[in-house]
Design an enzyme around this catalytic site. Sequence first.
Site, PDB file in Angstrom:
ATOM      1  N   GLN A 208      -0.508   0.735   3.909  1.00  0.00           N
ATOM      2  CA  GLN A 208      -0.156   0.562   2.483  1.00  0.00           C
ATOM      3  C   GLN A 208      -1.290   1.040   1.577  1.00  0.00           C
ATOM      4  O   GLN A 208      -1.051   1.514   0.475  1.00  0.00           O
ATOM      5  CB  GLN A 208       0.141  -0.919   2.183  1.00  0.00           C
ATOM      6  N   ASP A 249       0.337 -13.260  -0.519  1.00  0.00           N
ATOM      7  CA  ASP A 249       1.758 -13.456  -0.245  1.00  0.00           C
ATOM      8  C   ASP A 249       2.134 -14.923  -0.376  1.00  0.00           C
ATOM      9  O   ASP A 249       3.285 -15.254  -0.626  1.00  0.00           O
ATOM     10  CB  ASP A 249       2.093 -12.926   1.146  1.00  0.00           C
ATOM     11  N   LYS A 260      -2.194  -9.657   3.510  1.00  0.00           N
ATOM     12  CA  LYS A 260      -2.078  -8.651   4.549  1.00  0.00           C
ATOM     13  C   LYS A 260      -3.140  -8.803   5.635  1.00  0.00           C
ATOM     14  O   LYS A 260      -4.306  -9.083   5.331  1.00  0.00           O
ATOM     15  CB  LYS A 260      -2.186  -7.253   3.923  1.00  0.00           C
TER      16      LYS A 260
END
Length: 367
Positions: A208, A249, A260
């Site tokens: 990402q 998150d 992550k």
Amino acid sequence: MHDDSSPRVTDGAAYRAVRHPVAAHFIDVLDQRLLPHAVQTRRLASADDAAGAIRDMVVRGAPLIGAVGAYGLALALDTDATDAAAARAHAMLDATRPTAVNLRWALDRVRARVMPLSPALRARAAWDEADAIAAEDVAINAALGRHGLALLREIARERDRPLHVMTHCNAGALATCGFGTATAPIFLAHGEGMPVHVWVSETRPRLQGAHLTAWEMAQRAIPHTLIVDSASGLLMRRGDVDLVIVGADRVAANGDVCNKIGTYDKALAAADNGVPFYVALPSPTIDWNAASGEAIPIEARAGDEVLAVRGRAASGAADAVAIAAEGTRALNFAFDVTPARLVTGYVTERGVANDAAALRALYPERA
Ligand code: MRU
């Protein structure tokens, strides 16, 4: 002419991770699996489309997963707004990915809004609520960005060179409905002319950082350098990193941060080298019901994501290249937990909190 009911965003670039054209019974999302080599939009016109897009990571990033989940419920109610169908759609969308709490938060919010209504009114109300969630996400990130900008100015004051900011994964405009979270202060700092340079950690296995964050920085001409994830410690030790800022998150009530995979490693290296480690935290990402990080479900994805990397071949074609011998077994946890003791501060839309008690003080209605 602003022709869609998506919020107006001024985060320095024209692309949007999600758009809901006025009165449309679909949403258009950027297919993030194809970036940076192809910029393609994908239309989601059913709850199954929305669920598939979340599961397969066409869309990803906690706030965006929440917004697309909300739109997914509206799409489901367009087809069948009975109690049973609404419950099925909520469960189906909620089961797509387990870690980002924004998904459950958004689905519960839409459900709370529509279930008291008669079925005939539910779909319209769900679309309105999803649009409100998207608009609030942009406002939250802009406010978070302003508080983070004050932090960057403070740290930059002590330096007579560009401010070196390290980030991990993509917590950018692509992971939200606009501005991003960890990127919001960076975008605003660059926007006001502050010299910044961003260390972009590639973020194996799905890259990402390399695919999305580097592209977002390039869209805004923000100086940046791509690094392998394991180079973070060396750069911090050499004094080349002024602060680390990452997204989240799910943050537990005690301040433990789930983000992550690889975030914990950066927090450890930052603590060992006296580098401030900040977490950009929009309030929908706080799980007040999780006592600590131990309570957070960690997604385990297919090993294939580790065994191959995706990119563009010399032919120009997008392709996946196997990196290990046939038959190699791979483990693929998508997230890890950074204990609160390693976090310098939480940058929220209401201000910066330096610990869990200060975070609760910012949200007295929740604590
Ligand atoms: O697996 P992903 O790409 O959905 O993981 C995304 C992250 O970990 C982000 O840092 C987090 O969702 C915050 S996005 C503002």
